[in-house]
Design a protein around this motif. Structure first.
Motif, PDB file in Angstrom:
ATOM      1  N   GLU A   1       0.874  -1.175  -0.420  1.00  0.00           N
ATOM      2  CA  GLU A   1       0.447  -0.172   0.149  1.00  0.00           C
ATOM      3  C   GLU A   1       0.616   1.415   0.118  1.00  0.00           C
ATOM      4  OE1 GLU A   1      -4.118   2.029   2.883  1.00  0.00           O
ATOM      5  OE2 GLU A   1      -2.961  -0.305   3.057  1.00  0.00           O
ATOM      6  N   ASN A   2       2.092   1.521   1.096  1.00  0.00           N
ATOM      7  CA  ASN A   2       3.291   2.568   0.742  1.00  0.00           C
ATOM      8  C   ASN A   2       3.962   2.474  -0.043  1.00  0.00           C
ATOM      9  OD1 ASN A   2       0.779   3.804   2.892  1.00  0.00           O
ATOM     10  ND2 ASN A   2       1.466   2.149   4.311  1.00  0.00           N
ATOM     11  N   ASN A   3       3.640   0.481  -0.778  1.00  0.00           N
ATOM     12  CA  ASN A   3       5.399   1.168  -1.516  1.00  0.00           C
ATOM     13  C   ASN A   3       6.824   1.089  -0.619  1.00  0.00           C
ATOM     14  OD1 ASN A   3       5.982   0.125  -4.098  1.00  0.00           O
ATOM     15  ND2 ASN A   3       6.972   1.862  -4.916  1.00  0.00           N
ATOM     16  N   ILE A   4       6.831   0.735   0.590  1.00  0.00           N
ATOM     17  CA  ILE A   4       7.868   0.476   1.224  1.00  0.00           C
ATOM     18  C   ILE A   4       8.539  -0.296   1.004  1.00  0.00           C
ATOM     19  CG2 ILE A   4       7.470   2.599   1.502  1.00  0.00           C
ATOM     20  CD1 ILE A   4       6.862   1.996   4.485  1.00  0.00           C
ATOM     21  N   ILE A   5       9.635  -0.846   2.177  1.00  0.00           N
ATOM     22  CA  ILE A   5      10.456  -2.063   2.516  1.00  0.00           C
ATOM     23  C   ILE A   5      10.512  -2.408   3.473  1.00  0.00           C
ATOM     24  CG2 ILE A   5      12.153  -3.801   2.442  1.00  0.00           C
ATOM     25  CD1 ILE A   5      11.791  -3.277  -0.758  1.00  0.00           C
ATOM     26  N   ILE A   6       9.987  -2.843   4.650  1.00  0.00           N
ATOM     27  CA  ILE A   6      10.253  -2.883   5.860  1.00  0.00           C
ATOM     28  C   ILE A   6      10.793  -4.271   6.583  1.00  0.00           C
ATOM     29  CG2 ILE A   6       8.842  -2.626   8.330  1.00  0.00           C
ATOM     30  CD1 ILE A   6       6.667  -1.456   6.757  1.00  0.00           C
ATOM     31  N   PRO A   7      12.209  -3.766   7.203  1.00  0.00           N
ATOM     32  CA  PRO A   7      13.118  -5.807   7.877  1.00  0.00           C
ATOM     33  C   PRO A   7      12.267  -6.098   8.662  1.00  0.00           C
ATOM     34  CG  PRO A   7      14.634  -3.107   7.443  1.00  0.00           C
ATOM     35  CD  PRO A   7      12.673  -2.996   7.060  1.00  0.00           C
ATOM     36  N   ASN A   8      12.208  -7.247   9.235  1.00  0.00           N
ATOM     37  CA  ASN A   8      11.422  -7.692  10.204  1.00  0.00           C
ATOM     38  C   ASN A   8      11.991  -8.403  10.507  1.00  0.00           C
ATOM     39  OD1 ASN A   8      12.120  -9.887   8.205  1.00  0.00           O
ATOM     40  ND2 ASN A   8      10.006 -10.493   7.227  1.00  0.00           N
ATOM     41  N   ASP A   9      12.176  -9.125  11.835  1.00  0.00           N
ATOM     42  CA  ASP A   9      13.179 -10.513  13.103  1.00  0.00           C
ATOM     43  C   ASP A   9      13.370 -11.286  12.541  1.00  0.00           C
ATOM     44  OD1 ASP A   9      12.674  -7.790  14.270  1.00  0.00           O
ATOM     45  OD2 ASP A   9      11.082  -8.660  15.496  1.00  0.00           O
ATOM     46  N   ASN A  10      12.581 -11.666  11.006  1.00  0.00           N
ATOM     47  CA  ASN A  10      13.609 -12.706  10.567  1.00  0.00           C
ATOM     48  C   ASN A  10      14.822 -12.635  10.432  1.00  0.00           C
ATOM     49  OD1 ASN A  10      13.476 -15.723   9.856  1.00  0.00           O
ATOM     50  ND2 ASN A  10      11.878 -15.221   8.143  1.00  0.00           N
ATOM     51  N   ILE A  11      15.687 -13.784  10.741  1.00  0.00           N
ATOM     52  CA  ILE A  11      16.993 -14.146  10.429  1.00  0.00           C
ATOM     53  C   ILE A  11      17.329 -15.093  10.313  1.00  0.00           C
ATOM     54  CG2 ILE A  11      19.600 -13.387  11.140  1.00  0.00           C
ATOM     55  CD1 ILE A  11      18.343 -10.581  11.127  1.00  0.00           C
ATOM     56  N   VAL A  12      18.101 -14.786   8.696  1.00  0.00           N
ATOM     57  CA  VAL A  12      18.402 -16.964   8.205  1.00  0.00           C
ATOM     58  C   VAL A  12      19.945 -17.101   8.571  1.00  0.00           C
ATOM     59  CG1 VAL A  12      16.629 -17.176   7.896  1.00  0.00           C
ATOM     60  CG2 VAL A  12      17.783 -16.166   6.109  1.00  0.00           C
ATOM     61  N   THR A  13      20.829 -17.920   8.887  1.00  0.00           N
ATOM     62  CA  THR A  13      22.094 -18.030   9.374  1.00  0.00           C
ATOM     63  C   THR A  13      22.655 -19.598   8.066  1.00  0.00           C
ATOM     64  OG1 THR A  13      22.584 -17.274  11.763  1.00  0.00           O
ATOM     65  CG2 THR A  13      23.693 -18.909   9.958  1.00  0.00           C
ATOM     66  N   ILE A  14      23.063 -18.908   6.713  1.00  0.00           N
ATOM     67  CA  ILE A  14      23.124 -20.176   6.059  1.00  0.00           C
ATOM     68  C   ILE A  14      24.786 -19.670   5.704  1.00  0.00           C
ATOM     69  CG2 ILE A  14      23.089 -20.945   3.662  1.00  0.00           C
ATOM     70  CD1 ILE A  14      20.999 -18.342   3.492  1.00  0.00           C
ATOM     71  N   SER A  15      25.204 -21.436   5.313  1.00  0.00           N
ATOM     72  CA  SER A  15      26.935 -21.468   5.381  1.00  0.00           C
ATOM     73  C   SER A  15      26.912 -21.760   3.883  1.00  0.00           C
ATOM     74  CB  SER A  15      27.855 -22.194   6.534  1.00  0.00           C
ATOM     75  OG  SER A  15      27.671 -21.305   7.639  1.00  0.00           O
ATOM     76  N   ALA A  16      27.556 -21.693   3.213  1.00  0.00           N
ATOM     77  CA  ALA A  16      27.876 -22.556   2.325  1.00  0.00           C
ATOM     78  C   ALA A  16      28.333 -23.870   2.225  1.00  0.00           C
ATOM     79  CB  ALA A  16      29.111 -21.525   1.171  1.00  0.00           C
ATOM     80  N   ILE A  17      28.136 -24.998   1.091  1.00  0.00           N
ATOM     81  CA  ILE A  17      29.025 -25.861   0.821  1.00  0.00           C
ATOM     82  C   ILE A  17      29.043 -26.678  -0.518  1.00  0.00           C
ATOM     83  CG2 ILE A  17      27.865 -26.622   3.483  1.00  0.00           C
ATOM     84  CD1 ILE A  17      26.126 -28.523   1.316  1.00  0.00           C
ATOM     85  N   GLU A  18      29.979 -27.428  -0.712  1.00  0.00           N
ATOM     86  CA  GLU A  18      30.764 -27.847  -2.124  1.00  0.00           C
ATOM     87  C   GLU A  18      29.166 -28.829  -2.235  1.00  0.00           C
ATOM     88  OE1 GLU A  18      32.962 -31.457  -3.607  1.00  0.00           O
ATOM     89  OE2 GLU A  18      33.825 -29.123  -3.998  1.00  0.00           O
ATOM     90  N   LEU A  19      28.183 -28.032  -3.752  1.00  0.00           N
ATOM     91  CA  LEU A  19      26.978 -28.629  -3.688  1.00  0.00           C
ATOM     92  C   LEU A  19      26.657 -29.169  -5.232  1.00  0.00           C
ATOM     93  CD1 LEU A  19      23.529 -28.621  -2.629  1.00  0.00           C
ATOM     94  CD2 LEU A  19      23.560 -26.595  -3.021  1.00  0.00           C
ATOM     95  N   THR A  20      25.856 -30.074  -5.913  1.00  0.00           N
ATOM     96  CA  THR A  20      25.994 -30.698  -6.717  1.00  0.00           C
ATOM     97  C   THR A  20      24.963 -30.263  -6.901  1.00  0.00           C
ATOM     98  OG1 THR A  20      27.239 -32.927  -6.747  1.00  0.00           O
ATOM     99  CG2 THR A  20      25.259 -32.517  -8.229  1.00  0.00           C
ATOM    100  N   GLU A  21      23.740 -29.197  -8.028  1.00  0.00           N
ATOM    101  CA  GLU A  21      22.814 -29.069  -7.926  1.00  0.00           C
ATOM    102  C   GLU A  21      22.010 -29.735  -9.079  1.00  0.00           C
ATOM    103  OE1 GLU A  21      20.174 -24.410  -9.794  1.00  0.00           O
ATOM    104  OE2 GLU A  21      22.110 -24.585  -8.286  1.00  0.00           O
ATOM    105  N   ASN A  22      21.064 -30.359  -9.325  1.00  0.00           N
ATOM    106  CA  ASN A  22      20.250 -30.676 -10.373  1.00  0.00           C
ATOM    107  C   ASN A  22      19.521 -29.722 -11.714  1.00  0.00           C
ATOM    108  OD1 ASN A  22      18.568 -31.882 -11.217  1.00  0.00           O
ATOM    109  ND2 ASN A  22      18.005 -34.388  -9.927  1.00  0.00           N
ATOM    110  N   PRO A  23      19.971 -30.132 -12.437  1.00  0.00           N
ATOM    111  CA  PRO A  23      19.728 -28.979 -13.239  1.00  0.00           C
ATOM    112  C   PRO A  23      17.963 -28.852 -13.415  1.00  0.00           C
ATOM    113  CG  PRO A  23      20.201 -30.352 -14.814  1.00  0.00           C
ATOM    114  CD  PRO A  23      20.689 -30.492 -12.837  1.00  0.00           C
ATOM    115  N   ILE A  24      17.673 -29.759 -13.029  1.00  0.00           N
ATOM    116  CA  ILE A  24      16.161 -30.297 -13.118  1.00  0.00           C
ATOM    117  C   ILE A  24      15.370 -29.862 -11.316  1.00  0.00           C
ATOM    118  CG2 ILE A  24      13.883 -31.501 -13.254  1.00  0.00           C
ATOM    119  CD1 ILE A  24      16.146 -33.864 -14.822  1.00  0.00           C
ATOM    120  N   LEU A  25      14.753 -28.621 -11.478  1.00  0.00           N
ATOM    121  CA  LEU A  25      14.282 -27.818 -10.105  1.00  0.00           C
ATOM    122  C   LEU A  25      13.296 -29.109  -9.752  1.00  0.00           C
ATOM    123  CD1 LEU A  25      14.787 -25.982  -7.934  1.00  0.00           C
ATOM    124  CD2 LEU A  25      13.942 -24.314  -8.808  1.00  0.00           C
ATOM    125  N   LEU A  26      12.359 -28.367 -11.120  1.00  0.00           N
ATOM    126  CA  LEU A  26      10.852 -29.078 -10.667  1.00  0.00           C
ATOM    127  C   LEU A  26      10.517 -29.243 -12.065  1.00  0.00           C
ATOM    128  CD1 LEU A  26       8.364 -29.305  -8.794  1.00  0.00           C
ATOM    129  CD2 LEU A  26       7.654 -26.473  -9.197  1.00  0.00           C
TER     130      LEU A  26
END
Length: 511
Positions: free
Chosen positions: A201-226
């Motif tokens: 409605e006001n066209n603004i982005i408001i930070p929320n309290d949701n913080i996620v912690t992520i760590s990178a790993i060696e990953l094999t990505e399947n190209p077929i996502l869905l």
């Protein structure tokens, strides 16, 4: 007669003595300076020049590649770069930007510091957080925010609860801006991602309290996502989100199995989501096109065009057919052994979801299928990459890769044309129905959801409805939101199409 001879001899002798007198002694000529010859360039520099001299598509347009190998001028040119091998490589591309920043013809060739890491990337293996994103800039500041385009299943991001459409504004409690987002987002192997909400409605982005912690790993990505089947008023519609033409046997077979499931579930229409697919193996593009089509086996899907020398070499050695790829009924491995029969849907129409990231092998699908069926594009203009590359390694005379270094190159070696000889899509393919994902920020639906904007447009066409050509919701802010950075740019091979069925051992090729 004897006297005359003696007199003549005397006169000659006097003349010689006179000519050699001290007063008339000639000035000795200095020895000419010894011209210093250039030493031979180091073997890696020679490898770079030789590889481009043989394979590069625009070889005839690069002055330095017209030098004759072994000449002083040639040695001086290569020696001028010393051990700055990437700079030497860049100097041989067509065309480098001038002082005014004019566009280059070759936007895609790149130098490889570690070809082992490169091959892992082509196999879908890389260090990753397991999610992709796009960033934009606030209209009234240098602040930056982003949204998640997709999350890889079973990845660190997925386990942390990150979802497609999530908006984020900070990393490690530092707000993102135009000066720090690169260091914050890909300068760390682990971070806290600060999420936010959009107040529509006001066209603004408001930070929320949701913080996620992520760590990178060696990953094999399947190209077929869905891959799934939808029932639209009795019509079975297959949907596949396909994010890379990863050309391994494993993923080629998995692709065939996924299409087979859609076929078994009765799919008579297909929506192929290539929004996040920057390309990959041309062979995988060929077999996917054969899975979609199935009605033109043996007919031309793609024609490969090289520089003149290479075109003649391949034609003489392998014949004209080597330069063409044909719709096929089977999947083969590198040695030409059949791995499986193609599961073909036998379609006369396909819907392709696109973005500016849809490039190379993704565009090859569009271009190669168009002579045979209706290809409906939904999204934004594609990237416009009509060329393909190969990995050129430093092979020794015994056929082994030089063990003394891991440098290699990924130069553009050819361009693709379809059965109608169309190779003119350097500006990309324009969509039939315009959809821009930024327009739905704050309400981006999951991939495969019938209400997801891009997919919904395709389903409306299939259902016989008349969707708007452009569904633009960005008018709420009075300006179009634009991507300033896409995480796919961090992928080791980016918007690339590589021909993985060509031998890059150039040692037997000479001009």
């Amino acid at each position: 007669m004897r006297r005359i001879y003696q007199l003549a001899l005397l006169i000659f002798s006097i003349g010689m003595l006179t000519a050699c007198g001290d007063d008339d002694k000639p000035t000795p000529k200095p020895n000419p300076p010894v011209e210093e010859k250039e030493p031979m360039p180091d073997p890696i520099s020679e490898f770079i020049w030789n590889g481009l001299d043989v394979y590069y598509l625009w070889e005839a347009d690069v002055d330095a590649l017209q030098l004759k190998s072994g000449t002083e001028e040639w040695k001086k040119y290569l020696n001028g770069y010393g051990s700055e091998y990437e700079e030497l490589f860049e100097s041989l591309l067509y065309i480098k930007p001038d002082a005014n920043g004019s566009a280059t013809v070759d936007r895609w060739s790149w130098f490889i510091y570690d070809w082992v890491e490169q091959e892992n990337a082509f196999a879908g293996i890389s260090k990753s957080f397991g999610y992709e994103y796009r960033l934009s800039k606030y209209s009234d500041s240098d602040g930056v925010y982003g949204y998640v385009t997709y999350v890889v299943p079973n990845s660190p991001a997925a386990e942390a609860g990150v979802k497609r459409g999530d908006i984020f504004v900070s990393v490690n409690e530092t707000d993102l801006d135009v000066s720090n987002y690169r260091d914050l987002l890909y300068g760390n192997d682990s971070y806290d991602l600060g999420l936010a909400d959009l107040d529509v409605e006001n066209n603004i982005i408001i930070p929320n309290d949701n913080i996620v912690t992520i760590s990178a790993i060696e990953l094999t990505e399947n190209p077929i996502l869905l891959a799934k089947t939808l029932d639209i008023n009795g019509t079975k519609v297959g949907y596949m989100a396909y994010n890379s033409f990863t050309g391994t046997d494993e993923f080629n077979l998995a692709l065939n199995d996924s299409i087979g499931r859609l076929k078994n579930e009765g799919a008579t229409e297909l929506v192929l989501d290539l929004r996040y697919n920057g390309g990959g193996s041309t062979y995988t593009a060929l077999i996917l096109a054969s899975m979609i089509d199935g009605n033109h086996v043996g007919e031309v899907f793609n024609k490969r065009k090289y520089n003149d020398m290479l075109q003649n070499y391949y034609t003489d050695k392998y014949g004209e057919s080597f330069l063409e790829e044909y719709f096929t009924e089977k999947i083969e491995n590198w040695d030409g052994e059949q791995l499986a029969s193609i599961n073909s849907l036998g379609l006369s129409r396909v819907f392709v979801l696109t973005s500016d990231w849809t490039a190379s092998a993704s565009e090859l699908i569009i271009n190669g299928l168009r002579p045979y069926m209706d290809v409906v594009l939904i999204g934004t203009q594609t990237h416009g990459k009509y060329t393909f590359s190969i990995t050129v390694k430093d092979f020794l005379d015994n056929g082994e890769v030089n063990p003394k270094h891991k440098y290699a190159m990924q130069p553009i070696v050819g361009k693709s044309a379809n059965a109608e000889d169309n190779t003119d899509y350097g500006d990309g393919f324009a969509p039939d129905y315009i959809r821009e994902e930024w327009d739905y920020l704050g309400n981006i639906k999951p991939l495969g959801d019938p209400e997801e904007a891009f997919l919904k447009a395709a389903l409306d066409v299939i259902a016989g409805n008349n969707p708007p050509v452009e569904d633009n919701m960005a008018t709420r802010s009075g300006e179009q939101l634009e991507t300033i950075f896409d995480s796919k740019e961090l992928k080791p091979f980016g918007r690339n199409m590589y021909d993985d069925r060509i031998d890059s051992k150039f040692k037997d090729l000479t001009k």
